[in-house]
Design a protein around this motif. Sequence first.
Motif, PDB file in Angstrom:
ATOM      1  N   UNK A 162      32.245  32.474 -10.922  1.00 51.68           N
ATOM      2  CA  UNK A 162      30.896  31.929 -11.101  1.00 51.68           C
ATOM      3  C   UNK A 162      31.006  30.399 -11.133  1.00 51.68           C
ATOM      4  N   UNK A 163      29.956  29.733 -10.722  1.00 51.79           N
ATOM      5  CA  UNK A 163      29.916  28.277 -10.779  1.00 51.79           C
ATOM      6  C   UNK A 163      29.587  27.860 -12.207  1.00 51.79           C
ATOM      7  N   UNK A 164      30.415  27.004 -12.770  1.00 49.58           N
ATOM      8  CA  UNK A 164      30.162  26.463 -14.105  1.00 49.58           C
ATOM      9  C   UNK A 164      29.391  25.164 -14.000  1.00 49.58           C
ATOM     10  N   UNK A 165      29.768  24.345 -12.983  1.00 48.01           N
ATOM     11  CA  UNK A 165      29.143  23.026 -12.881  1.00 48.01           C
ATOM     12  C   UNK A 165      29.379  22.468 -11.486  1.00 48.01           C
ATOM     13  N   UNK A 166      28.392  21.789 -10.981  1.00 46.97           N
ATOM     14  CA  UNK A 166      28.524  21.018  -9.748  1.00 46.97           C
ATOM     15  C   UNK A 166      28.028  19.621 -10.072  1.00 46.97           C
ATOM     16  N   UNK A 167      28.947  18.672 -10.039  1.00 43.67           N
ATOM     17  CA  UNK A 167      28.628  17.297 -10.409  1.00 43.67           C
ATOM     18  C   UNK A 167      29.129  16.374  -9.303  1.00 43.67           C
ATOM     19  N   UNK A 168      28.264  16.115  -8.336  1.00 42.48           N
ATOM     20  CA  UNK A 168      28.643  15.260  -7.216  1.00 42.48           C
ATOM     21  C   UNK A 168      29.769  15.875  -6.417  1.00 42.48           C
ATOM     22  N   UNK A 169      30.934  15.239  -6.441  1.00 43.06           N
ATOM     23  CA  UNK A 169      32.082  15.693  -5.656  1.00 43.06           C
ATOM     24  C   UNK A 169      32.923  16.738  -6.382  1.00 43.06           C
ATOM     25  N   UNK A 218      13.730  33.779 -21.913  1.00 40.91           N
ATOM     26  CA  UNK A 218      13.486  32.352 -21.702  1.00 40.91           C
ATOM     27  C   UNK A 218      12.276  32.119 -20.809  1.00 40.91           C
ATOM     28  N   UNK A 219      12.144  32.911 -19.770  1.00 38.82           N
ATOM     29  CA  UNK A 219      10.991  32.758 -18.875  1.00 38.82           C
ATOM     30  C   UNK A 219       9.680  33.029 -19.614  1.00 38.82           C
ATOM     31  N   UNK A 251      12.576  24.543 -22.852  1.00 40.89           N
ATOM     32  CA  UNK A 251      13.045  25.825 -22.338  1.00 40.89           C
ATOM     33  C   UNK A 251      12.896  25.866 -20.822  1.00 40.89           C
ATOM     34  N   UNK A 252      11.861  25.243 -20.298  1.00 38.96           N
ATOM     35  CA  UNK A 252      11.667  25.206 -18.846  1.00 38.96           C
ATOM     36  C   UNK A 252      12.844  24.564 -18.136  1.00 38.96           C
ATOM     37  N   UNK A 253      13.373  23.509 -18.725  1.00 42.15           N
ATOM     38  CA  UNK A 253      14.538  22.835 -18.150  1.00 42.15           C
ATOM     39  C   UNK A 253      15.749  23.760 -18.167  1.00 42.15           C
ATOM     40  N   UNK A 254      15.936  24.488 -19.242  1.00 39.73           N
ATOM     41  CA  UNK A 254      17.054  25.429 -19.334  1.00 39.73           C
ATOM     42  C   UNK A 254      16.935  26.538 -18.292  1.00 39.73           C
ATOM     43  N   UNK A 255      15.724  27.025 -18.104  1.00 39.99           N
ATOM     44  CA  UNK A 255      15.504  28.072 -17.108  1.00 39.99           C
ATOM     45  C   UNK A 255      15.803  27.532 -15.712  1.00 39.99           C
ATOM     46  N   UNK A 256      15.378  26.305 -15.437  1.00 44.52           N
ATOM     47  CA  UNK A 256      15.651  25.694 -14.134  1.00 44.52           C
ATOM     48  C   UNK A 256      17.156  25.538 -13.914  1.00 44.52           C
ATOM     49  N   UNK A 257      17.880  25.121 -14.948  1.00 46.12           N
ATOM     50  CA  UNK A 257      19.331  24.980 -14.852  1.00 46.12           C
ATOM     51  C   UNK A 257      20.002  26.338 -14.622  1.00 46.12           C
TER      52      UNK A 257
END
Length: 105
Positions: free
Chosen positions: A48-55, A8-9, A18-24
Motif C-alpha cells: 500500500x502507498x504510505x506517502x507520496x511527497x514529490x520525488x 468519516x464520510x 474531517x473532510x480533509x482526512x477523507x480527501x487524504x
Amino acid sequence: MRTIEQILRDRQRRLPGVGRLVAELDARQSLTDQLRAVLREEEAAHYAVARLDGALLVVLARSASWATRFRFRVPELLPRLRRLKDFAAVEEIRVRTAATAPGDG
C-alpha cells in the motif's frame, strides 16, 4: 459493520477537519490502487502507498519478506510507475514494513 471511511464520510459535514482526512484517505487509496495495478496479481495485496511527497514514494509492505521482494523489483517498477501521471516525478522509492497488513483496516 461500518468502515472507518463510512463513518468519516457521514460526519464530514458536521466536524471541521474531517473532510480533509477523507480527501487524504481517498487520495492514498487511489495511489495504492495505481501501484497495485503495476504489480503482479498475486503480490498486489501485500503493498500500500504510505506517502507520496514529490520525488519520494513510501510503500508499506505486509512483512519484511514482502518488503525485500519489493526492493529487488524497484529498478523494474520505477519506470512503469513513472508512466502514470501521479507518479511521474518519483525518483526514489522507500519500502517500510507495516505494523498491520495493507488493506487490513
